[in-house]
Every structure is written in C-alpha cells, then in structure tokens.
Design an enzyme around this catalytic site. Structure first.
Site, PDB file in Angstrom:
ATOM      1  N   ALA A  61      32.083 -14.345 -61.115  1.00 40.40           N
ATOM      2  CA  ALA A  61      31.850 -15.655 -61.711  1.00 40.40           C
ATOM      3  C   ALA A  61      30.509 -15.682 -62.421  1.00 40.40           C
ATOM      4  CB  ALA A  61      31.867 -16.737 -60.628  1.00 40.40           C
ATOM      5  N   ASP A  62      30.480 -16.337 -63.576  1.00 40.07           N
ATOM      6  CA  ASP A  62      29.177 -16.683 -64.127  1.00 40.07           C
ATOM      7  C   ASP A  62      28.538 -17.683 -63.173  1.00 40.07           C
ATOM      8  OD1 ASP A  62      26.972 -16.847 -65.730  1.00 40.07           O
ATOM      9  OD2 ASP A  62      28.063 -17.379 -67.552  1.00 40.07           O
ATOM     10  N   TRP A  63      27.218 -17.721 -63.156  1.00 43.63           N
ATOM     11  CA  TRP A  63      26.494 -18.508 -62.159  1.00 43.63           C
ATOM     12  C   TRP A  63      26.809 -20.001 -62.323  1.00 43.63           C
ATOM     13  CZ3 TRP A  63      26.362 -13.767 -61.771  1.00 43.63           C
ATOM     14  CH2 TRP A  63      25.588 -13.059 -60.856  1.00 43.63           C
ATOM     15  N   GLY A  64      27.560 -20.531 -61.369  1.00 40.85           N
ATOM     16  CA  GLY A  64      27.996 -21.913 -61.449  1.00 40.85           C
ATOM     17  C   GLY A  64      29.355 -22.083 -62.090  1.00 40.85           C
ATOM     18  N   GLY A  65      30.069 -20.993 -62.288  1.00 40.90           N
ATOM     19  CA  GLY A  65      31.343 -21.068 -62.996  1.00 40.90           C
ATOM     20  C   GLY A  65      32.539 -21.405 -62.133  1.00 40.90           C
TER      21      GLY A  65
END
Length: 737
Positions: A264-268
């Site tokens: 995941a992208d950070w916060g995705g």
C-alpha cells in the site's frame, strides 16, 4: 594418539554437520526452490504471526517472524536516492550522521537519456546504496504517465509514452534487484494528478487503460520481474486503487500472473474487507500517529491487523486470502533478506556520484541553439553572467517523499565556476526570489536564502551584470516547493513562477546572448522563445548536477538527451486541458482516451513548442532512406527495418534514432503514429552506422475493448524513422497479411 584423537573429532564434526543439514527446515535452506521454502515457512506460522506479517510495525518497517528467524522488511523512498532515517514512529528525522546519500537525477532526466544502459547503471547504483543501508524494498521507480504538465509529481516519472517508459523501467528494476533489494514500481495505477489524490475517481476507457496507462507496469512485471508493486491513492471504478478488484486481482494477479507483493502507498488502505479480498498484501502508513496516540501499539489497529484477526476468529472470513498475502510477503523475504550471497552494497561513494553525473550529462536536452550560442566559446568569452535563484538553490531537498539528505550537491553556479572560473570571470545575480525556505520534512539544506533586497534591487543587479557579460546563463524554471514540482500539489499554471518571464524579457534588452536553463520536471510556457537563442532542459540532476550541466554548456559533453514529453505552446494544447478534465474533484474523465501527449497534438494538428523526442546536438546527423527486409508480414512473422545514420559534423556524439509505426487504416481510431522502437547510437565525427529495428505484430496491435483483446488488423502500415516525433526522416510501407 594425538592424530587418532584429531581424526575422531573431525569425524564427529562431519557427522554433526551432516545431521544438522539433514534436519534443517526447508524454509532455511537456500538451495531449495523459493516456492518450497515459502510453503514450509507458511505451514509453521501461527495465525497471529501471519496477521503481524501483513502490516507495518513502524513508519518504514514490517515484522518478520522472530520465532522462525525470518527478518523484518525495511522500506525506503526512492526513487532518486535513499531517504534519511526517520524516528521509529514519527516522520521526524532520526538525526543520524551517516545517512547522507548520493542524490541521483530525477527519473525524468533518466528517461531523457533514452539509454537502457543508463537505466541499468542507475538501478544498480541506487540498489547498492539501499542494500548498504539494509533496506530490502526500494519504493520506486515511478512509471505513471505524463497526462498533464501541471501534475506536481511528473518529475518522478518517465514521460508521456508507454513504450519508452516500458523500455526504461525494466533495466532499472534489474539493476536494483541484482543487489537483493526489491524494486517497488509505483503507483498502480492511473495516479496522474496530485489534487484530490486520495478521493478522485478515474473514469477511463479500456483502450486507454491498456494502451497508455498499463504497459509500463506490465513490462515491470513480465519483463523486469519486479518483486513488489505499490498501489495508488486514487480510485478506479469507485474502488480505491490499493484494494481494487479490477486492477489488482483481475489484471495484475490474474492476466499478468504477478507473484510478488502488493504494498500500500502510505495511507492508501481504507477498508478491511476490501483490503482482504481485493488484492492488497502489505499495509503501510494508515493514518495514525502510532505510539504517540497513547495505545500500546497503534499499528495493531491497522485495517489488516486486529480488525482482520477478529473477522477470522469470528468466522466472518476464512484464511485463504490471508495465506496468499503471507506467501507473497515470505517470497519477498526469501528473495531479499534471506537470499544467498547477497552483495553488501556501498553508500555515498564517488563511484555512485560519477554514475549520477554520467546519467545527468546524457539526460540534459538541448532544446534550441540559434547561431550556435552553445557551447560557450571560452576563447572569446571573458565574462559570463549567471542569473537566477535556481543557479544556487539546492534541489535535492523538497518535493515530497523523494526529498533527500544528500552527501553534497553541486549547484549550477558552482559547476560553472569549477569548470570555467580560471578561464573567464563568472558573475552572479539572484534576479528574483522564489523560495527562501531551506527546510523540508526535517531535512535542512543548510543554505541561507533569506533576502532583504527589494525585487527592483535584485532586477537592477541582474541587468547590470548582464550588460557587462559576453553571455548570460539564466538558470530558472521551477523548484520543489508546493504547487510546483512537488508531491501532494499540482501546478496552478503552465507559466514560470516568480515573474521570471518579465525578467528574461528585460535581460534580452541589454544582452541578446542569453541561454535559458530550465530546471524542472515539467514543461513550462516560453512566451519569449523566439528571442532567446539558447534553451536547455536541465531537470533536477542530483548530487553532481552542476558539474554535469557545466560540462554540457561548455561542450566537454555533447548533449544527447531527448524529450520524453511534449512541451505545449499553450496549456489548452494539452489533451486533458483541452477537454477540461484536469484536475478532477470527484470524477476525472479521461475522454481524450488514447490521445495523450504527441498522440493528441498530431491528431489535432497542433504544433507543439517542442515535440516529444526532440533534442539537439553540437554535431549534425544525416539519415538515409529506411528500408524493410520484406514488404509483407504474416501474423506470426517479424519484419526488420534498417536506416543508415551518419555523423556529418566535427564532434563525436550520440543520436537517438526513433521508429514509429502508423496504421494507415483501422476500424478503431488510432494515433497518427506511435513509438515502437528506438536506439541510441554513438557516432564519431564522419562515422556512419546502420541501425536495424525488428518488430512483430505486437508493435502493430491495438486493444479492442469490445473483445477485450489485442488485435493486429491486417492491412497497410508505415514504418517511420525520425529524430523526434516531429522531425521525420524517412518512411516505408509494408503490409500485414
């Protein structure tokens, strides 16, 4: 007696070692296939260990399995250098004194080399830096397509063309992964704007999806064998890209058979159930302050942590999906942290700095050179005026997650002083104040750019030294501040910021021998283009940037970079802006479809400011007539095209020979032509070489969204050879039977 005792001890030792080898767990045995090791390790893990393994434990790490001796995974931003250490649970810097990296050129500059060898060198070098710092996942490279010149994150990507990006990303991956470090290709997919990036829903037809926005990711998986992929923030078909049935399950893991880990992208990640079933494997950066929240470990509250565990324990969901996620994360471990004979890497070395310089020199693009104002003639030049804030401002700091704490950075001004300071007087004037800040994300550049003088005083100083100089080098463009080339923000206009256009116009009144060096990762408007004789695209060039730029300006290096995106004369000449669909707020409709970049300007017969593939040299090249080895091509056949290229100037140099294919008649709309091959060839002065390209029906195919398949339609085609998309040298017709 002593000899007998030694022999006995040796025999016992051999028996013991043999016994241990026979009882060693399969997952610990480097000689066993990775799949067997994964299955063995999986069979030994508890439910709680499996859950722990698929989400973060700190800002940049995720747990291994301590009981089984499986190490943690440690991530680092890229894609242009190794990020400085942060605190375990905060974004603040850890203030290490030994984490200053080599900053490599931005990926726009790498792609502009059009040289796959440079991409391999880049990947190998940055992979060595990551390995030395004990990072086993490098969060890069980025391959999202350049849809608009206002996208603030374009500088991290490789341009507007899917074929060029596909060819450049593969060697980068291979170079990184040769160090036992996983490349993490990002952001999958359709992440083409920063405005509303967490919420915007992309509406795009399947033709554009498959022909424009997916090919580089597909090449990364099927040709580059990337070990990880990063999801994107945006939505597609009203599902978050980081847990998206269509992108992750149907295409990535289904059609492309991706065996690696989706990170995941950070916060995705936004939903536990969707993350379970829609292809997400490893959750990072869900919005929490972690330990500072006051809970024992806030990472246990991630969507794929305790919430997932409770759903399994209650019987709401099974463990099939969990086991698949863990298999993929284990595979990552066995390919990186538990791989046999991983190299040790190296960090902050002169070798890496020089690699970055070589890439920078090949990526710099000479856009305009009227009256041969470049290279600077040092035999006739006594005074050089360098003007512009970008001549001194550090560009390795800022711009978002790619911000770096560089070991050093050579500015354009210092690069010119280093090279010509003993031969000519180098004068400097700031000219304008753009951004005096020197701190980003806890990294301080150490510069003091505070300015007490008025705008008029700065301008007067610039005009004074310009009037005295033999040549003016204006180093301007964008920077990595918000709403310029920066993650999280898109640009607000195509024009240069900080009133640079007016300053350039005023400088021309006192000295017409002016060279504009555009430091940026994006196209900019140039209303003065017909008055400025020399224009250079200087990118963000990293640690050795100033030295690389100086070497090109004085002619030590013959420029050979080519543009990877179209410079429009006006913003509305870009397809996304012509249709009024950039940026989107809730939905953004890609109704320009496949007509992105040069595909749009050519179908609409718009003359760009500078065309895709454009780039000049200090020498000249003559092209012969392109020939085909046959005129007909069967469905399974290949066809080759050859063209002679001669260096007709007095300098050795590189030329990028570009092959485009045109489908002369199709039942679906097609671009006027599309890049399908290229070769960067070195020619000594007077030397001639034959460049040969071989293509198969893939190069002739388009995606039929009704049939959901690639189609090579029988009929007539043209092979077109050019020095850019606009500078066509020769054509030849052929037929697909």
């Amino acid at each position: 007696m002593l000899k007998n005792r030694i022999a006995t001890l040796l025999l016992i030792s051999i028996v013991s070692v043999t016994s241990n080898a026979q009882t060693k767990a399969i997952y610990q045995d480097n000689t066993k296939p990775v799949k067997d090791r994964v299955e063995d390790a999986l069979s030994r893990m508890t439910l709680e260990e499996k859950i722990a393994m698929i989400h973060a434990q700190s800002k940049f790490s995720s747990p291994g399995v301590p009981r089984l001796g499986i190490p943690e995974n440690w991530m680092t931003d890229g894609p242009h250098g190794i990020r400085p250490e942060t605190l375990w649970d905060e974004w603040d810097q850890a203030n290490w004194t030994n984490d200053s990296c080599i900053a490599f050129p931005a990926l726009t500059a790498l792609a502009a080399t059009w040289n796959k060898d440079m991409s391999l060198l880049y990947g190998k070098s940055i992979g060595e830096e990551a390995r030395y710092r004990n990072k086993n996942v490098l969060l890069g490279p980025g391959v999202n397509i350049y849809r608009s010149p206002l996208n603030g994150r374009n500088f991290e990507y490789m341009g507007e063309d899917p074929f060029l990006t596909s060819k450049m990303v593969v060697p980068y991956i291979q170079g990184v992964q040769s160090n036992g470090v996983a490349a993490c290709v990002k952001h999958f997919a359709l992440n083409n704007q920063e405005t509303n990036r967490h919420t915007v829903n992309v509406v795009v037809d399947d033709r554009a999806l498959y022909e424009i926005y997916l090919p580089a990711f597909k090449a990364a998986v099927q040709e580059g064998d990337t070990w990880t992929i990063m999801g994107a923030y945006n939505r597609y078909k009203d599902q978050q890209a980081c847990h998206n049935q269509y992108l992750l399950n149907d295409i990535l893991k289904g059609e492309w058979a991706f065996e690696g880990t989706v990170i995941a992208d950070w916060g995705g990640v936004n939903n536990t159930k969707e993350a379970i079933f829609n292809g997400m494997d490893l959750e990072f950066g869900t919005w929490t302050d972690g330990l500072s929240q006051g809970t024992k470990n806030a990472y246990d509250s991630y969507f794929l942590a305790q919430p997932y565990l409770k759903m399994i324990q209650s019987g709401e969901v099974g463990t099939k999906e969990l086991d698949d996620k863990v298999r993929r994360v284990l595979r990552l471990s066995f390919l990186t942290t538990m791989a046999k004979d991983r190299p040790l890497g190296s960090f902050g070395t002169e070798e890496h700095a020089l690699a970055g310089r070589k890439i920078a020199e090949e990526g710099i693009v000479l856009l305009q050179n009227k009256n041969n104002i470049l290279p600077i003639n040092l035999s006739k030049t006594k005074k050089v005026a360098v003007i512009g804030e970008n001549a001194i401002k550090m560009m390795t700091v800022g711009g978002g997650s790619s911000s770096l704490k560089a070991k050093y950075e050579i500015s354009p001004l210092d690069g010119l002083k280093n090279r010509i300071g003993s031969e000519a007087e180098v004068m400097y004037a700031r000219g304008y104040v753009g951004d005096a800040s020197t701190d980003y994300n806890g990294v301080n550049s150490g510069q003091n750019l505070a300015e007490k003088r008025s705008a008029q005083e700065l301008k007067d100083e610039a005009l004074k030294i310009a009037k005295e100089a033999d040549i003016v080098i204006f180093v301007g463009g964008l920077n990595k501040s918000d709403f310029q080339d920066s993650e999280g923000h898109d640009r607000k206009s195509l024009g240069l910021p900080y009133n640079q256009d007016q300053l350039i116009t005023d400088l021309l009144k006192v000295n017409k021998n002016l060279v504009f060096v555009n430091i940026s990762g994006n196209a900019v408007a140039m209303p003065w283009v017909n008055q400025v004789p020399g224009i250079v695209q200087g990118w963000f060039l990293g640690t050795e940037g100033g030295n690389a730029l100086a070497s090109v300006l004085v002619g030590d290096v013959n420029p050979s970079g080519k543009l990877t995106f179209t410079f429009p004369a006006r913003l509305e000449d870009n397809g996304a802006h012509a249709i009024g669909e950039f940026p989107g707020s809730k939905d953004v409709n890609y109704t320009e479809s496949i007509f992105v970049g040069y595909r749009w300007t050519e179908i609409k017969k718009i003359k760009p400011l500078f065309a895709f593939g454009h780039g000049l040299s200090y020498t000249t090249f003559q092209y012969g007539k392109v020939t085909a080895d046959k005129t007909n091509m069967g469905q399974s056949d290949k066809i080759s095209f050859s063209v002679k290229v001669k260096n007709t100037g007095k300098r050795d140099g590189f030329e990028v020979v570009q092959l485009y294919i045109s489908d002369l008649k199709s039942y679906l709309p097609r671009p006027v032509k599309e890049l399908k091959e290229f070769e960067k060839v070195f020619l000594k002065a007077g030397e001639e070489k034959t460049v040969t390209f071989t293509v198969n029906k893939t190069a002739l195919s388009f995606f039929d969204d009704k049939k959901h398949e690639w189609v090579a339609e029988p009929g007539d085609f043209e092979a077109i050879v050019g020095a850019s998309s606009a500078d066509i040298k020769s054509k030849v017709k052929f037929t697909l039977k």
